[in-house]
Design a protein around this motif. Structure first.
Motif, mmCIF file in Angstrom:
data_model
loop_
_atom_site.group_PDB
_atom_site.id
_atom_site.type_symbol
_atom_site.label_atom_id
_atom_site.label_comp_id
_atom_site.label_asym_id
_atom_site.label_seq_id
_atom_site.Cartn_x
_atom_site.Cartn_y
_atom_site.Cartn_z
ATOM 1 N N ASP A 275 6.357 -7.600 10.070
ATOM 2 C CA ASP A 275 7.038 -6.987 11.218
ATOM 3 C C ASP A 275 7.464 -5.542 10.659
ATOM 4 O OD1 ASP A 275 5.964 -8.953 12.834
ATOM 5 O OD2 ASP A 275 7.980 -9.712 12.868
ATOM 6 N N GLU A 276 7.771 -5.538 9.562
ATOM 7 C CA GLU A 276 8.291 -4.198 8.952
ATOM 8 C C GLU A 276 7.404 -2.981 9.338
ATOM 9 O OE1 GLU A 276 11.236 -4.019 8.137
ATOM 10 O OE2 GLU A 276 11.737 -6.143 8.365
ATOM 11 N N GLY A 277 6.200 -3.092 8.923
ATOM 12 C CA GLY A 277 5.198 -1.933 8.933
ATOM 13 C C GLY A 277 4.142 -2.081 8.222
ATOM 14 N N ILE A 278 3.545 -1.024 7.496
ATOM 15 C CA ILE A 278 2.141 -0.849 6.955
ATOM 16 C C ILE A 278 2.573 0.034 5.823
ATOM 17 C CG2 ILE A 278 -0.258 -0.659 6.918
ATOM 18 C CD1 ILE A 278 1.520 -0.544 10.283
ATOM 19 N N ALA A 279 2.095 -0.630 4.598
ATOM 20 C CA ALA A 279 1.840 0.188 3.268
ATOM 21 C C ALA A 279 0.442 0.759 3.158
ATOM 22 C CB ALA A 279 2.735 -0.556 1.925
ATOM 23 N N GLY A 280 0.558 1.762 2.321
ATOM 24 C CA GLY A 280 -0.826 2.271 2.132
ATOM 25 C C GLY A 280 -0.763 3.130 0.802
ATOM 26 N N TYR A 281 -2.019 3.112 0.393
ATOM 27 C CA TYR A 281 -1.933 4.226 -1.091
ATOM 28 C C TYR A 281 -3.330 4.261 -1.105
ATOM 29 C CZ TYR A 281 -4.055 -0.085 -3.096
ATOM 30 O OH TYR A 281 -4.720 -1.363 -3.169
ATOM 31 N N ALA A 282 -3.732 5.554 -1.936
ATOM 32 C CA ALA A 282 -5.101 6.160 -2.004
ATOM 33 C C ALA A 282 -5.356 6.359 -3.432
ATOM 34 C CB ALA A 282 -5.117 7.529 -1.029
ATOM 35 N N VAL A 283 -6.398 5.903 -3.841
ATOM 36 C CA VAL A 283 -6.610 6.131 -5.260
ATOM 37 C C VAL A 283 -8.119 7.044 -5.198
ATOM 38 C CG1 VAL A 283 -7.805 4.972 -7.460
ATOM 39 C CG2 VAL A 283 -6.326 3.711 -5.740
ATOM 40 N N ASP A 284 -7.664 7.954 -6.348
ATOM 41 C CA ASP A 284 -8.768 9.226 -6.320
ATOM 42 C C ASP A 284 -9.920 8.523 -7.218
ATOM 43 O OD1 ASP A 284 -10.156 11.475 -6.706
ATOM 44 O OD2 ASP A 284 -8.754 12.636 -7.297
ATOM 45 N N ILE A 285 -10.881 8.259 -6.527
ATOM 46 C CA ILE A 285 -12.177 7.795 -7.238
ATOM 47 C C ILE A 285 -13.337 8.998 -7.359
ATOM 48 C CG2 ILE A 285 -11.515 5.564 -6.260
ATOM 49 C CD1 ILE A 285 -13.741 5.918 -4.251
ATOM 50 N N GLU A 286 -12.934 10.071 -7.266
ATOM 51 C CA GLU A 286 -13.876 11.310 -7.341
ATOM 52 C C GLU A 286 -14.753 11.210 -8.688
ATOM 53 O OE1 GLU A 286 -16.306 14.344 -6.154
ATOM 54 O OE2 GLU A 286 -15.024 13.139 -4.787
#
Length: 780
Positions: A275-286
């Motif tokens: 219920d706290e929220g949503i974590a996110g991350y992005a990995v550069d795969i270019e």
């Protein structure tokens, strides 16, 4: 005493009042007794509640005297309650001092401060010899409780809570440390990371996120709600995050985003955290995508290249299934394209190839198939030769790959074996031809060593047959040749010829004389394989013939010089007497020597005509001789042909009229060529004179000038007596025809041909007996 009514009334009123007061007093007394009983019950109840309560009061009077229940003594680890604060605080050296000195001083100071300033305080006490932890809350006591500025302390036993709080505090400290480290790690992470509220709004972002979106700081990015990922198909990043929270599962996707002005490929993950929220991350795969694209492009290029090879290549993966086969491989083993797309196993491929007759015949096929299945794990390159039933010969190479796969290479060597057999035959044929040649031949390697020679080589150089068996070097061979040469230095030149053919790749040659008088001509020829060929030919006989021809040529040159001098002398010796005779005849004709008789005049006229005729014949003879000797002078200039032909015709107008002939001159004006006017006019004049002479009375002569693509054509034709083939050959040779003067004779036709050919043209004469003759001149 008699009472008046008023007095009686007053007495009655007083009695009533007294009665009422007594009643009131009785009721009030009863109420007070009831209240007192209730107060005693409340006091007992309150005392019991205090005894049972988790907090114990302690009253500290202004003089330091203590008032508190005995239960507090048990909390303090004492049997009885001390009377003064000093005893509790340990200021006196009594056995009742239970508090550490530091806590005792702090407690005393806090109590005095509360008594004087009414400042409340809180502290924790840890009695000596006790595992208890006591929480103290102190304040100035209410005057109704204790007048005179006493301090009221409430003590709570939170030993268990303190232990739990210590553990929780330790966990909290560890959690804060871990959280700080985690925050530092997230902040220092090179990949963008963020945390969203359940609504999808951004709450926290790290520095990489701020740099990726081009923000100033994290607070500004969160406040602006700047998204890293653009909406995809109408779905924003917050929508995807809420979907992950609703479905309680992580959502991972690959999207494109603009980072630092560059379009990059990112693998974005949204992780629900309850219920706290949503974590996110992005990995550069270019880079990985680029490598993947480069790998796919390389694989496609490799397979396209393999399709262009004439050698069959097939690739098998780690599961021993076929992944690729180029066209030559499918053709060799009769594999359909669908077989590759279905990724059949290696053993099944061998079974199908065996059924199609594309495998060698073996006694135990299962064992043979198992041996080849072991190629995948062999770790070494395997090579075999497979003779197929249809006569095809295959070279098979199995190369194990690091990923557990196998590359199978199949080379059809049927044609190579056939070419090898043909080559062996050709080599034997070449050797036979090589030995059968009369010319002496020898092949030298680039290092100068003799590789190959024929039978004539030793005989031509006068060497023994065993002298070349050891394949000597060029220096050793020249040393063996020196004694047979007329001059020793010629051996050095032979070495230079061999060196030029093998190293410099140049063709050179020379001649030499042997001690026995023979002449040899030799040449070095570079061969395509890097070797050099030394060819030697015995030209002794041809040299003798050449010497004889040279002597004959010198004799012919001397004869030509004699001929030239003869023509010059004849031109002078013939023309000078004719000129003199003609001059004297003209003098006699003009009457210088006196008046002549009629018969004398006829004689002089005959002499003049004969001189002119003879002069013309001499000119023809000399011109023909000079033309045949190549000495006839030709001076070309721009000539218009129609006026030239007209002049030639008019000069012969008297002869044409006297013979009763008709002459037709045709042609267009303006036709010009480069020619010698005198010599070309003489050629046409001779042909015209022959036509006038050969045509009888009433005959016709045609002179036609025409312009053609290849040049100019002049035709002189007549309908005279004509000539047979034999007569035409005699006329072309310059010999007179048999018959009277009306026939063509003399040197006119040969001279005309020589003059026309001197202008680069041709003369063609066509004649038929009784029909006429046509002379056709072609000029460029």
């Amino acid at each position: 005493m008699e009472l008046t009514p008023f007095a009686m009334v007053m007495v009655a009123l007083l009695l009533a009042v007294w009665t009422a007061g007594a009643a009131w007093l009785a009721v009030a007394a009863a109420n007070r007794a009831a209240q007192a009983e209730g107060s005693r019950k409340a006091a007992r109840r309150m005392s019991r509640m205090i005894d049972e309560s988790p907090a114990i009061p302690l009253l500290v009077r202004a003089d330091g005297k203590l008032e508190g229940p005995d239960r507090l003594a048990g909390w303090l680890g004492l049997e009885t309650m001390p009377h003064f604060l000093s005893e509790l605080a340990g200021e006196d050296a009594t056995e009742n001092a239970v508090l550490p000195a530091e806590q005792a001083r702090e407690l005393a100071q806090a109590v005095r401060r509360a008594q004087k300033t009414a400042a409340p305080f809180r502290m924790v006490l840890n009695p000596k010899g006790s595992q208890r932890s006591l929480a103290v809350r102190g304040s100035l006591a209410d005057p109704q409780v204790s007048p005179g500025g006493a301090a009221l302390l409430w003590l709570f036993d939170f030993s268990e809570s303190e232990t739990e709080l210590g553990r929780l505090r330790e966990q909290a400290d560890r959690a804060r440390g871990d959280f700080g480290a985690l925050v530092g790690l997230i902040e220092a992470a090179p990949m963008p990371m963020w945390f969203r509220e359940p609504s999808g709004a951004l709450r926290l972002v790290n520095r990489a996120y701020v740099e990726a979106v081009g923000g100033t700081d994290a607070d500004a990015v969160v406040a602006a709600g700047t998204e890293l990922v653009e909406p995809v198909k109408g779905e924003a990043a917050a929508d995807i995050a809420r979907q992950a929270l609703q479905e309680a599962r992580a959502i991972e996707r690959t999207v494109s985003a603009t980072i630092n002005g560059q379009r990059r490929s990112l693998r974005v993950s949204d992780l629900p955290l309850g219920d706290e929220g949503i974590a996110g991350y992005a990995v550069d795969i270019e880079e990985m995508e680029e490598q993947s694209r480069a790998f796919r492009a390389f694989r496609e290029a490799q397979r396209t290249m393999l399709d262009q090879l004439s050698i069959g290549v097939a690739q098998f993966d780690a599961e021993r299934q076929i992944a690729f086969a180029n066209q030559p491989f499918r053709r060799i083993f009769n594999i359909s394209p669908g077989t590759v797309s279905t990724r059949i196993p290696f053993d099944r491929l061998l079974n199908e190839a065996r059924e199609a007759g594309r495998l060698p015949e073996v006694r135990d096929f299962p064992e043979w198939r198992g041996e080849h299945l072991a190629w995948f794990a062999s770790g070494e390159t395997q090579e075999e030769a497979w003779p197929l039933p249809d006569g095809t010969h295959l070279r098979i190479v199995g190369q194990p790959m690091p990923d557990g796969g196998l590359v199978l290479i199949a080379e059809d060597r049927t044609e190579q074996l056939a070419l090898s057999a043909t080559r062996d035959t050709l080599l034997r044929t070449r050797t036979a031809i090589f030995d059968s040649l009369f010319e002496a031949l020898a092949v030298f390697a680039p290092d100068g060593r003799l590789q190959l020679w024929n039978r004539s080589f030793t005989g031509t150089w006068g060497l023994e047959s065993d002298a070349l068996k050891g394949h000597p070097s060029a220096e050793d061979l020249l040393a063996a040749l020196r004694p047979n040469l007329a001059k020793d230095k010629q051996a050095d030149h032979i070495g230079e010829v061999i060196r030029a053919a093998t190293l410099d790749r140049k063709e050179t040659g020379g001649r030499l004389m042997l001690q026995d008088g023979r002449t040899l001509e030799y040449a070095g020829v570079p061969l395509p394989d890097g070797n050099g060929l030394l060819t030697v030919l015995d030209i002794t006989d041809s040299q003798k013939a050449e010497d004889a021809l040279r002597e004959r040529n010198q004799a012919l040159e001397q004869a030509d010089q004699v001929k030239t001098r003869f023509l010059a002398n004849m031109s002078y010796e013939l023309r000078t007497p004719l000129t003199s005779i003609g001059g004297f005849a003209e003098l006699l004709q003009s009457g210088v020597a006196g008046e002549l008789s009629e018969q004398g005049v006829e004689y002089v006229d005959a002499i003049v005509k004969s001189v002119d005729r003879l002069t013309e014949q001499v000119e023809n003879v000399l011109d023909l001789s000079q033309s045949q000797a190549g000495l006839l002078p030709i001076k070309k200039q721009q000539v218009e042909l129609m006026p030239l032909l007209t002049r030639l015709v008019r000069e012969r107008q008297d002869d044409i009229s006297r013979g009763g002939l008709k002459l037709d001159l045709r042609g267009k004006p303006g036709v010009r060529i480069d020619a010698d006017v005198r010599q070309l006019g003489r050629a046409v004049a001779h042909l015209l004179d022959n036509s006038i002479t050969a045509t009888g009375d009433g005959g016709k002569i045609l002179v036609d000038l025409s312009k053609q693509e290849e040049g100019v054509r002049i035709v002189v034709s007549d309908n005279g007596a004509g000539m047979t083939d034999a007569e035409l050959r005699r006329a072309l040779d310059g010999r007179a025809n048999a018959g009277d003067d009306s026939q063509r004779k003399g040197l006119g036709i040969p001279l005309s041909r020589q003059l026309v050919e001197a202008h680069g043209g041709t003369l063609d004469i066509q004649s038929e007996k009784g029909v006429g003759t046509a002379a056709i001149i072609h000029l460029p």
